[in-house]
Design an enzyme around this catalytic site. Structure first.
Site, PDB file in Angstrom:
ATOM      1  CG  PHE A   1      14.510   9.524  -3.600  1.00 29.36           C
ATOM      2  CD1 PHE A   1      13.462  10.408  -4.118  1.00 29.36           C
ATOM      3  CD2 PHE A   1      14.920   8.491  -3.890  1.00 29.36           C
ATOM      4  CE1 PHE A   1      13.224  10.072  -5.414  1.00 29.36           C
ATOM      5  CE2 PHE A   1      14.608   8.223  -5.425  1.00 29.36           C
ATOM      6  CZ  PHE A   1      13.796   9.141  -5.934  1.00 29.36           C
TER       7      PHE A   1
ATOM      8  CE  LYS B   1       1.297   7.721   9.560  1.00 24.41           C
ATOM      9  NZ  LYS B   1       1.714   6.967   8.171  1.00 24.41           N
TER      10      LYS B   1
ATOM     11  CE  LYS C   1      -2.584   6.652   8.915  1.00 25.10           C
ATOM     12  NZ  LYS C   1      -2.591   5.403   8.414  1.00 25.10           N
TER      13      LYS C   1
ATOM     14  CD  GLU D   1      -6.442  14.572   0.807  1.00 27.23           C
ATOM     15  OE1 GLU D   1      -6.902  13.571   1.762  1.00 27.23           O
ATOM     16  OE2 GLU D   1      -6.704  15.654   0.829  1.00 27.23           O
TER      17      GLU D   1
ATOM     18  N   GLY E   1       8.549   9.245  -1.184  1.00 31.76           N
ATOM     19  CA  GLY E   1       9.239  10.097  -2.115  1.00 31.76           C
ATOM     20  C   GLY E   1       9.140   9.728  -3.526  1.00 31.76           C
TER      21      GLY E   1
ATOM     22  CB  VAL F   1      -5.616  10.893   7.053  1.00 27.81           C
ATOM     23  CG1 VAL F   1      -6.743   9.992   7.640  1.00 27.81           C
ATOM     24  CG2 VAL F   1      -4.995  11.583   8.551  1.00 27.81           C
TER      25      VAL F   1
END
Length: 434
Positions: free
Chosen positions: A11, A104, A204, A128, A15, A131
């Site tokens: 969190f 990543k 990435k 998603e 988050g 990157v």
């Protein structure tokens, strides 16, 4: 109405962004999916209590409480790093839960194992947000550009580095001072190494190359240089040469081998990437059917990245509703169609270069440097000497025509050993014309 229950591990900034997006966009998501995507539980060892607006969300310090909960449909991992993130992801997959992550580093190092486990278990992995923050770059590459052979990938993929270089360019402030400001304003981490040394960008690029080429790539295969050696003098000299300095990720597809590199680059001012400033990212693809595509937006931040995580949750919810798990392969290519390819050694690449030597202002220095460059068959385009004075060290700048990287390295190593050279040579590649 069907309800998709989400368990969130972590969190922190992202988050919290996801929680806000799911709360504030709840009705919009219902209208678009016909389902309620509800944050059911949060696991975070450092959060004592959730804000009042999340009173219906359970809070635990133990991620296993969410992973083993039979009512949770999707686990979202947002703690970052390799461990314990990998353990949580693999446990969730083994428990038959779909997974969404923005991690990543994890995917660029351990992605092959994670995706294989998910395919074997029949669950989805959404990433998603790994990157480009809020930029829908993964979906564009996996789906929108699926009919293309991707010829090249190039972009600004780290907002912290881009913010620092922008401030240095616009205000003439030294690197260390801008970095301190960036940390104070929350643009840079307390330990900024991954951002300023290009490691985050390499993570990435590895993910994008894997999807674009159907070739498993890890960030360790990518030659990576950072921006910490860049000085205001280099910024100003770049301006004189009609360029701006950017930290670029660059990959080109040569068929049986592919380039993979991250380094500071002098970008001509007329190029689109030269105008990407501040904490923004921009990623350029060239496809053999679509041509050039540029995606631009905020590459980080609580709400933009939370938006990307929510997009993965919507995809998974729709797939659950239609019983179509695995409709889009996680890496776009079918698992049995992934092929290994050689990464082009950096020494084999050609391109123009800028380098700055700090030298004693005495006769014969330029002739010595020119002689070394001639020895390595490097052609000089221009030479610039700044701050000429009767004694002391001065900067000597050379711009070359296209030369082989191995020759440039050999020449600069020899130049650096000259008695008249008083500091390490700074080298920056110039973005060549396509």
């Amino acid at each position: 109405m069907r309800e998709i229950k989400v368990g969130l591990i972590g969190f922190g900034t992202v988050g919290k962004g996801l929680a806000e997006v799911l709360l504030t966009q709840k009705e919009r998501l219902i209208r678009r999916t016909g389902m309620s995507i509800r944050l059911a539980g949060v696991a975070d060892h450092s959060t004592a209590a959730l804000p009042d607006r999340f009173s219906s969300v359970s809070l635990t310090k133990n991620a296993a409480d969410l992973i083993t909960d039979p009512d949770i449909d999707v686990i979202v991992e947002l703690i970052g790093g390799i461990e314990p993130a990998k353990t949580f992801v693999m446990q969730a997959i083994a428990a038959g839960k779909h997974v969404v992550t923005a991690n990543k580093a994890l995917l660029s190092e351990e992605g092959a194992e994670i995706f294989a486990a998910a395919a074997a278990r029949g669950v989805e992995v959404g990433f998603e947000a790994s990157v480009g923050g809020g930029i829908p770059v993964i979906k564009a590459l996996k789906e929108g550009l699926v009919a293309n052979r991707i010829l090249s990938i190039m972009g600004i993929m780290n907002g912290t580095a881009n913010y620092i270089l922008t401030r240095m360019t616009d205000e003439g402030i030294p690197f260390a001072e801008v970095l301190q400001d960036a940390q104070r304003l929350g643009f840079a981490e307390a330990d900024p190494t991954y951002d300023i040394e290009g490691i985050d960008t390499a993570h990435k690029l590895a993910i994008l190359m894997t999807i674009a080429y159907g070739t498993p790539i890890t960030h360790k295969q990518i030659v990576t240089e950072g921006i910490s050696q860049i000085e205001p003098m280099d910024i100003e000299l770049a301006r004189e040469f009609g360029c701006r300095i950017k930290l670029l990720a660059i990959s080109r597809n040569h068929g049986d081998h592919v380039e993979a590199r991250v380094h500071p680059t002098m970008v001509p001012q007329q190029h689109l990437l030269a105008s990407i400033n501040g904490a923004y990212n921009a990623i350029h693809f060239q496809g053999d059917t679509v041509g050039n595509v540029l995606l631009y937006g905020l590459g980080a931040g609580m709400i933009p990245t939370g938006s990307a995580v929510a997009a993965d949750l919507v995809d998974i919810a729709r797939n659950i509703a239609c019983g179509s798990i695995g409709r889009v392969p996680a890496l776009s290519y079918l698992p049995d169609q992934m092929q290994s390819r050689r990464i082009t050694p950096m020494d084999e690449l050609y391109g123009p270069y800028y380098f700055r030597c700090t030298v004693l202002d005495q006769p014969g220095v330029l002739a010595s440097i020119a002689g070394i460059l001639a020895k390595y068959e490097i052609s000089i385009e221009s030479v610039l000497q700044k701050g000429r004075k009767s004694a002391g060290a001065v900067p000597l700048v050379v711009v070359t025509h296209s030369a082989r990287e191995s020759a440039i390295r050999g020449a600069l190593d020899e130049i650096g050993r000259l008695e008249a050279v008083t500091a390490p040579v700074v080298k920056i590649r110039i973005l060549e014309e396509e």
